[in-house]
Motif scaffolding. Structure first.
Motif, mmCIF file in Angstrom:
data_model
loop_
_atom_site.group_PDB
_atom_site.id
_atom_site.type_symbol
_atom_site.label_atom_id
_atom_site.label_comp_id
_atom_site.label_asym_id
_atom_site.label_seq_id
_atom_site.Cartn_x
_atom_site.Cartn_y
_atom_site.Cartn_z
ATOM 1 N N UNK A 29 93.140 38.338 67.585
ATOM 2 C CA UNK A 29 92.283 37.844 68.667
ATOM 3 C C UNK A 29 93.005 37.915 70.012
ATOM 4 N N UNK A 30 94.311 37.647 70.000
ATOM 5 C CA UNK A 30 95.094 37.777 71.231
ATOM 6 C C UNK A 30 95.138 39.236 71.679
ATOM 7 N N UNK A 35 92.765 43.753 75.889
ATOM 8 C CA UNK A 35 92.111 45.060 76.024
ATOM 9 C C UNK A 35 92.562 46.058 74.951
ATOM 10 N N UNK A 36 92.892 45.534 73.767
ATOM 11 C CA UNK A 36 93.190 46.386 72.628
ATOM 12 C C UNK A 36 92.080 46.179 71.599
ATOM 13 N N UNK A 61 85.334 36.548 66.956
ATOM 14 C CA UNK A 61 86.073 36.386 68.217
ATOM 15 C C UNK A 61 86.519 37.730 68.786
ATOM 16 N N UNK A 62 85.612 38.704 68.717
ATOM 17 C CA UNK A 62 85.874 40.016 69.313
ATOM 18 C C UNK A 62 86.512 41.019 68.373
ATOM 19 N N UNK A 63 87.019 40.572 67.238
ATOM 20 C CA UNK A 63 87.710 41.453 66.294
ATOM 21 C C UNK A 63 86.718 41.915 65.223
ATOM 22 N N UNK A 394 105.348 34.070 71.699
ATOM 23 C CA UNK A 394 105.560 34.936 70.535
ATOM 24 C C UNK A 394 104.562 36.095 70.517
ATOM 25 N N UNK A 395 103.301 35.815 70.836
ATOM 26 C CA UNK A 395 102.303 36.886 70.812
ATOM 27 C C UNK A 395 102.600 37.967 71.844
ATOM 28 N N UNK A 396 103.129 37.589 72.968
ATOM 29 C CA UNK A 396 103.501 38.594 73.963
ATOM 30 C C UNK A 396 104.657 39.455 73.483
ATOM 31 N N UNK A 397 105.503 38.913 72.633
ATOM 32 C CA UNK A 397 106.558 39.734 72.031
ATOM 33 C C UNK A 397 105.940 40.791 71.111
#
Length: 413
Positions: A29-30, A35-36, A61-63, A394-397
């Motif tokens: 979801x992140x 935009x992926x 949720x968009x996925x 962590x998600x940005x990693x």
């Protein structure tokens, strides 16, 4: 920003209660929010035998989530059921993932390690389409099964498993593991290049912010208000030292301390039988709880137990610890003092480490007379989590690693 597409494959995904599936859903979801475009191939919920049936395809949720049926092979009560579920998922996900990849032309493939051979699907697809394969490895098998001696696996099966792992590791353009100790194992034991392995810790699932509740949780758990709660929440399985917790409960049977277990696993029925036989009225077992109630239990516990069998931190990392840290609840690590998590807890002064039931009992007796230490360690726990391990960090990693892999391929086209 370029709109990339990635295909994600894992047996568990929301609404399944498996921790890996819940973490994966939040990650997907992140990524979608960045935009992926994300397509997920997963199974019908199967972690427990009571798992619900949900749509074969839906947008959550968009996925875009695509599910394969596992028939009656759901739950983990028997080894045969689990193996049948794994086998059905591997075959059916292989077929579905190939179909979806032809339709969506993904820029990268990402798999977790549920079931352990799912990397075969991801690796073969990535090789066929000449795109990156990102392998997220939470547990190193068959090493865990060998170390715990949970089952007598024939040598030829171990060798075959190792060969499959070798193919997956070679096919992966990058391997993500949750601890430095696991990275060291892959480099030393599996002879992988350090540059191929990224260490990205897990985040809290759920991520718990401090809040007050109108009704204390102890009454609903059958625990006197003046008693301390020591919580164990997670897999009640072969990797954890769980009998020492009951040994300590027996030592402290007359003390104002209650032990709460939340979760399922191979060892649960055995532990419950022992609790009954030894009349441990200070031990309570519960199944998975709704998220709000679980969050309250974590917050109102005085300490949370995280445990691993000696040597197993080389092959796995206990992700539940981050949930406890996020809530500001101190951790009692029951594991060797040189384990990576034990070292972190002691260095950051956000809990304690014990190596056996005697030390656990002695610590809890001390804390019964010094309950202010729980809150002091809890404050350190919360600061450690929100400064270093919160979800957004962590998600940005993960996002950085994924973009790096896709960009590398783009630059060579």
């Amino acid at each position: 920003m370029t709109n990339y597409t990635i295909l994600v494959i894992n047996q568990y995904y929301r609404p399944d209660v498996a921790s890996s599936g819940q973490l994966l859903a939040e990650l997907c979801e992140f990524l979608q929010s960045q935009n992926i475009t994300v397509h997920v191939v997963t199974g019908q919920p199967s972690y427990t035998s009571e798992a619900p049936t949900v749509p074969e395809e839906e947008i959550l949720n968009g996925v875009t989530v695509h599910r394969v049926s596992l028939g009656k092979s759901i739950g983990k009560k028997t080894l045969l059921t689990r193996i049948m579920g794994y086998s059905k998922f591997l075959f059916r996900s292989w077929m579905l993932a190939h179909k979806i990849s032809r339709r969506t032309s993904p820029d990268a493939i990402l798999t977790l390690s549920n079931p352990p051979f799912v990397g075969l699907v991801g690796g073969s697809l990535a090789k066929k389409h000449k795109i990156p394969f990102i392998y997220v490895l939470y547990d190193i098998h068959p090493d865990i099964l060998v170390a715990t001696r949970w089952m007598n696996i024939p040598r030829i099966c171990i060798k075959a498993w190792d060969l499959i792992n070798a193919f997956i590791f070679k096919a992966a353009t990058t391997i993500i593991v949750p601890s430095s100790t696991m990275k060291k194992t892959l480099v030393t034991n599996k002879l992988l290049s350090e540059e191929k392995i990224e260490v990205i810790p897990n985040w809290a699932r759920p991520e718990i912010n401090k809040q007050s509740y109108s009704t204390p949780i102890k009454s609903s758990l059958g625990i006197p208000q003046e008693h301390a709660i020591v919580l164990y929440a997670g897999n009640i399985g072969i990797m954890q030292q769980l009998d020492p917790i009951l040994d300590s409960a027996l030592d402290l049977k007359e003390s104002p301390i209650d032990f709460v277990f939340i979760g399922e696993g191979e060892k649960k029925s055995e532990l419950m039988q022992r609790t009954y036989t030894e009349e441990l009225t200070n031990v309570h077992f519960f199944s998975y709880q709704p998220e709000q109630q679980f969050s309250q239990i974590v917050q109102e516990s005085d300490a949370c137990l995280v445990t691993l069998q000696p040597g197993l931190d080389a092959f796995s990392a206990p992700s539940r610890a981050y949930t406890f840290l996020s809530a500001g609840t101190p951790i009692i690590a029951l594991m060797p003092s040189d384990a990576e998590l034990a070292t972190l807890i002691m260095d950051q002064k956000c809990g304690w480490n014990v190596i056996n039931s005697h030390q656990l009992s002695a610590l809890l007796v001390h804390l019964a007379d010094n309950r202010n230490e729980y809150s002091k360690k809890g404050e350190q726990a919360q600061k450690l989590y929100w400064d270093n391990y919160r979800e957004s960090i962590v998600m940005n990693q993960y996002l950085t690693v994924i973009k790096k892999q896709i960009s590398h391929i783009d630059s060579n086209v």
